[in-house]
Design a protein around this motif. Sequence first.
Motif, PDB file in Angstrom:
ATOM      1  N   GLN A  19       0.870  -1.282  -0.037  1.00 16.03           N
ATOM      2  CA  GLN A  19       0.027   0.029  -0.096  1.00 16.03           C
ATOM      3  C   GLN A  19       0.816   1.141  -0.041  1.00 16.03           C
ATOM      4  N   ASN A  20       2.138   1.015  -0.277  1.00 17.74           N
ATOM      5  CA  ASN A  20       3.225   2.179  -0.251  1.00 17.74           C
ATOM      6  C   ASN A  20       3.238   2.637  -1.588  1.00 17.74           C
ATOM      7  N   GLY A  21       3.697   4.017  -1.692  1.00 15.25           N
ATOM      8  CA  GLY A  21       4.244   4.791  -2.884  1.00 15.25           C
ATOM      9  C   GLY A  21       5.253   3.780  -3.543  1.00 15.25           C
ATOM     10  N   LEU A  22       5.180   3.818  -4.901  1.00 17.26           N
ATOM     11  CA  LEU A  22       5.903   2.891  -5.897  1.00 17.26           C
ATOM     12  C   LEU A  22       6.800   3.931  -6.868  1.00 17.26           C
ATOM     13  N   PHE A  23       7.802   3.420  -7.223  1.00 18.10           N
ATOM     14  CA  PHE A  23       8.722   4.596  -8.148  1.00 18.10           C
ATOM     15  C   PHE A  23       9.804   3.345  -8.839  1.00 18.10           C
ATOM     16  N   CYS A  24      10.179   3.414  -9.996  1.00 14.31           N
ATOM     17  CA  CYS A  24      10.994   2.688 -10.688  1.00 14.31           C
ATOM     18  C   CYS A  24      11.988   3.445 -11.426  1.00 14.31           C
ATOM     19  N   GLN A  84       8.056   3.357  -1.311  1.00 12.19           N
ATOM     20  CA  GLN A  84       8.427   4.328  -0.177  1.00 12.19           C
ATOM     21  C   GLN A  84       7.479   4.476   0.663  1.00 12.19           C
ATOM     22  N   ASP A  85       7.975   4.479   1.993  1.00 10.11           N
ATOM     23  CA  ASP A  85       6.838   4.424   2.985  1.00 10.11           C
ATOM     24  C   ASP A  85       6.459   5.954   3.337  1.00 10.11           C
ATOM     25  N   GLU A  86       5.858   6.240   4.386  1.00  7.96           N
ATOM     26  CA  GLU A  86       5.154   7.385   5.055  1.00  7.96           C
ATOM     27  C   GLU A  86       6.245   8.249   5.470  1.00  7.96           C
ATOM     28  N   PHE A  87       7.451   7.553   5.745  1.00 10.92           N
ATOM     29  CA  PHE A  87       8.653   8.455   6.359  1.00 10.92           C
ATOM     30  C   PHE A  87       9.620   8.833   5.142  1.00 10.92           C
ATOM     31  N   GLY A  88       9.505   8.539   4.002  1.00  7.29           N
ATOM     32  CA  GLY A  88      10.257   8.815   2.721  1.00  7.29           C
ATOM     33  C   GLY A  88      11.331   7.980   2.738  1.00  7.29           C
ATOM     34  N   HIS A 127       9.373  -6.837   7.029  1.00 11.05           N
ATOM     35  CA  HIS A 127       7.785  -6.822   6.996  1.00 11.05           C
ATOM     36  C   HIS A 127       7.523  -5.704   8.052  1.00 11.05           C
ATOM     37  N   PHE A 128       8.113  -5.581   9.262  1.00  9.14           N
ATOM     38  CA  PHE A 128       8.026  -4.645  10.381  1.00  9.14           C
ATOM     39  C   PHE A 128       8.619  -3.392  10.359  1.00  9.14           C
ATOM     40  N   VAL A 129       9.981  -3.510   9.959  1.00  7.92           N
ATOM     41  CA  VAL A 129      10.975  -2.218  10.208  1.00  7.92           C
ATOM     42  C   VAL A 129      11.137  -1.646   8.617  1.00  7.92           C
TER      43      VAL A 129
END
Length: 176
Positions: A19-24, A84-88, A127-129
């Motif tokens: 469910q994260n941001g993706l880039f390629c 990319q997670d919510e913290f960038g 998965h968690f970190v």
Amino acid sequence: MAELYIIGQLQSGKLVNSQNGLFCKWSIQAGSNWKRVSGPKEGQTQVDTPKYTDTAQWAHPIDLHFVTKGLQGWPKLILEVYRQDEFGRSDLSGYGVCHIPATPGTHIIEVPTWRPAGSVREEVVRHFVGGSSELSEPDLIVNPTERYRLRTVPSGTVSVELSVILRNFDKFGVET
């Protein structure tokens, strides 16, 4: 010389359980018979964070022109997808590779992506970190003999649309 034009786009990317941001990041690899006349050798899409689907839309353009004296070393498209997670923070999500089609026309290619599998501990931490295993030798992406020795996990697909134009292949005795 025989000429190859590649015009298209990296349309979208779909990850398994993300469910994260993706880039390629993408690059083109070609043999020593090939010379890139115009267009960038590599590039990167923007980050897309899909809210209602599991597919990131990029529509990132690709426009390349090659000349060649022979078919050996036909160009390949190499992909590296990152989440990319919510913290960038960015983590590798998968690698993919496909040959540029050798027939003229428009082609839609679904490129499967994969990532190196870590140990049980590494997968739990991932998965968690966050964080993930990456290849120390990028040549493994395009070398199928070596790649089959790796333990990998499928990670999704990237949709690529490419229009291929061949010019003067018959005139210079290069047969496709």
